[in-house]
Write a protein that holds these residues in place. Structure first.
Motif, mmCIF file in Angstrom:
data_model
loop_
_atom_site.group_PDB
_atom_site.id
_atom_site.type_symbol
_atom_site.label_atom_id
_atom_site.label_comp_id
_atom_site.label_asym_id
_atom_site.label_seq_id
_atom_site.Cartn_x
_atom_site.Cartn_y
_atom_site.Cartn_z
ATOM 1 N N LEU A 187 43.238 72.480 -7.275
ATOM 2 C CA LEU A 187 44.574 71.537 -7.180
ATOM 3 C C LEU A 187 45.149 71.781 -8.609
ATOM 4 C CD1 LEU A 187 46.681 69.436 -6.482
ATOM 5 C CD2 LEU A 187 45.005 67.666 -7.079
ATOM 6 N N VAL A 188 46.326 72.158 -8.869
ATOM 7 C CA VAL A 188 47.019 72.194 -10.003
ATOM 8 C C VAL A 188 48.119 71.353 -10.317
ATOM 9 C CG1 VAL A 188 47.813 73.913 -11.781
ATOM 10 C CG2 VAL A 188 46.392 74.772 -9.865
ATOM 11 N N GLU A 189 47.918 70.071 -10.755
ATOM 12 C CA GLU A 189 48.801 69.067 -10.634
ATOM 13 C C GLU A 189 49.053 68.171 -12.165
ATOM 14 O OE1 GLU A 189 51.596 66.379 -10.665
ATOM 15 O OE2 GLU A 189 51.199 67.235 -8.537
ATOM 16 N N VAL B 297 42.908 70.473 -12.010
ATOM 17 C CA VAL B 297 43.418 70.780 -13.397
ATOM 18 C C VAL B 297 44.705 70.599 -13.340
ATOM 19 C CG1 VAL B 297 41.580 72.733 -13.375
ATOM 20 C CG2 VAL B 297 43.827 73.352 -12.960
ATOM 21 N N ILE B 298 45.146 70.386 -14.859
ATOM 22 C CA ILE B 298 46.365 70.095 -14.973
ATOM 23 C C ILE B 298 47.527 71.082 -15.683
ATOM 24 C CG2 ILE B 298 45.592 67.771 -15.218
ATOM 25 C CD1 ILE B 298 45.931 67.730 -18.225
ATOM 26 N N ALA C 136 46.574 77.137 -18.082
ATOM 27 C CA ALA C 136 45.531 77.892 -18.486
ATOM 28 C C ALA C 136 44.428 77.268 -17.854
ATOM 29 C CB ALA C 136 45.853 77.398 -20.013
ATOM 30 N N ALA C 137 44.065 76.100 -17.505
ATOM 31 C CA ALA C 137 42.798 75.715 -16.890
ATOM 32 C C ALA C 137 42.879 75.977 -15.677
ATOM 33 C CB ALA C 137 43.098 74.062 -16.972
ATOM 34 N N ALA C 138 43.874 76.256 -14.956
ATOM 35 C CA ALA C 138 43.804 76.969 -13.460
ATOM 36 C C ALA C 138 43.165 78.499 -13.441
ATOM 37 C CB ALA C 138 45.305 76.783 -12.721
ATOM 38 N N ASP D 185 52.695 73.809 -19.438
ATOM 39 C CA ASP D 185 52.395 75.118 -20.502
ATOM 40 C C ASP D 185 53.173 76.454 -19.822
ATOM 41 O OD1 ASP D 185 50.533 74.989 -18.399
ATOM 42 O OD2 ASP D 185 48.801 75.969 -19.615
ATOM 43 N N ARG D 186 53.229 76.215 -18.438
ATOM 44 C CA ARG D 186 53.909 77.585 -17.803
ATOM 45 C C ARG D 186 54.582 76.876 -16.519
ATOM 46 N NH1 ARG D 186 50.087 82.377 -16.281
ATOM 47 N NH2 ARG D 186 49.030 81.319 -17.858
ATOM 48 N N ASP D 187 55.471 77.625 -16.255
ATOM 49 C CA ASP D 187 56.308 77.380 -14.958
ATOM 50 C C ASP D 187 55.227 77.696 -13.652
ATOM 51 O OD1 ASP D 187 58.767 76.860 -13.149
ATOM 52 O OD2 ASP D 187 58.120 78.514 -12.439
#
Length: 222
Positions: A5-7, A30-31, A34-36, A56-58
């Motif tokens: 989950l990227v949220e 992760v939020i 980069a963490a994803a 940090d990025r779209d």
């Protein structure tokens, strides 16, 4: 099922994690983009739930990057961008599904299970890697054209490693794939399975690296 989950909203993310776990889904939250990417390199997931508004990025740029590593990874975009143009752009950009916030957690869980079922159906084709040919559904396996008998868990382990490509898979991820969340695991079980596979297929069948995990010793041709 293990989902990434990227949220970036911590509160929403915690709610999704708690809700999906009630539906048998293990969630790694992760939020940032980069963490994803770091999570994808260090673990294996059956699906990705992606918010588009990351700090940090779209999200669409992240989707493109993650697709380059895992073309078949099921992706569900979860976004407050509710215009038809946004939904079409997400689906055309590589997502398999698009759910608009606010949403019902039951619907999210149902959609994820459906996505993974479809992907597993596509992934049931024969695996060919080096001298190995393996048919996941039947369990039939050949090495250099000669039949080899593998247990169901040995087959599942090889299928999981093949799905990861050349990425290393951590022992915890392999144990989850083999045993699920609720089943009690013998601390030495994974080592026993890997030992048996190497005995039957050869020492080169599975590579090991301290701190990184395991990967298939032969390059898998999808």
């Amino acid at each position: 099922m293990r989902v990434l989950l990227v949220e970036d909203d911590e509160l929403i993310g915690q709610g999704i994690v708690a809700g999906l776990r009630q539906h048998g889904v293990d969630v790694h939250h992760v939020i940032t983009a980069a963490a994803a990417e770091a999570a994808q390199m260090g673990d294996t997931f059956q699906a990705l739930v992606l918010d588009l508004g990351l700090p940090d990025r779209d999200g669409m740029a992240l989707l493109d990057t993650m697709r380059s590593f895992e073309p078949d990874l099921p992706v569900l975009i979860l976004s407050a961008r509710d215009a038809v143009e946004h939904r079409l752009a997400g689906l055309r950009g590589g997502a398999d599904d698009y759910l608009v916030k606010p949403f019902d957690l039951r619907e999210l869980a149902a959609r994820l299970h459906a996505l993974v079922r479809r992907t597993q159906g596509r992934a049931a084709q024969a695996i060919e890697a080096g001298p190995l040919r393996l048919e996941p559904d039947s369990g039939l396996t050949w090495l250099h054209g000669e039949p080899v008998t593998l247990s169901r868990r040995e087959i599942d382990l090889l299928v999981h490693l093949a799905a990861a490509g050349r990425r290393w898979v951590l022992p915890d991820a392999l144990n989850e794939r083999l045993y699920g969340l609720g089943e009690e695991i013998n601390s030495n079980a994974l080592n026993v399975h890997i030992h048996n596979i190497r005995r039957k297929l050869g020492a080169d069948a599975i590579e090991t690296a301290r701190g990184l995990g395991y990967r298939l010793g032969w390059r898998h041709t999808p």
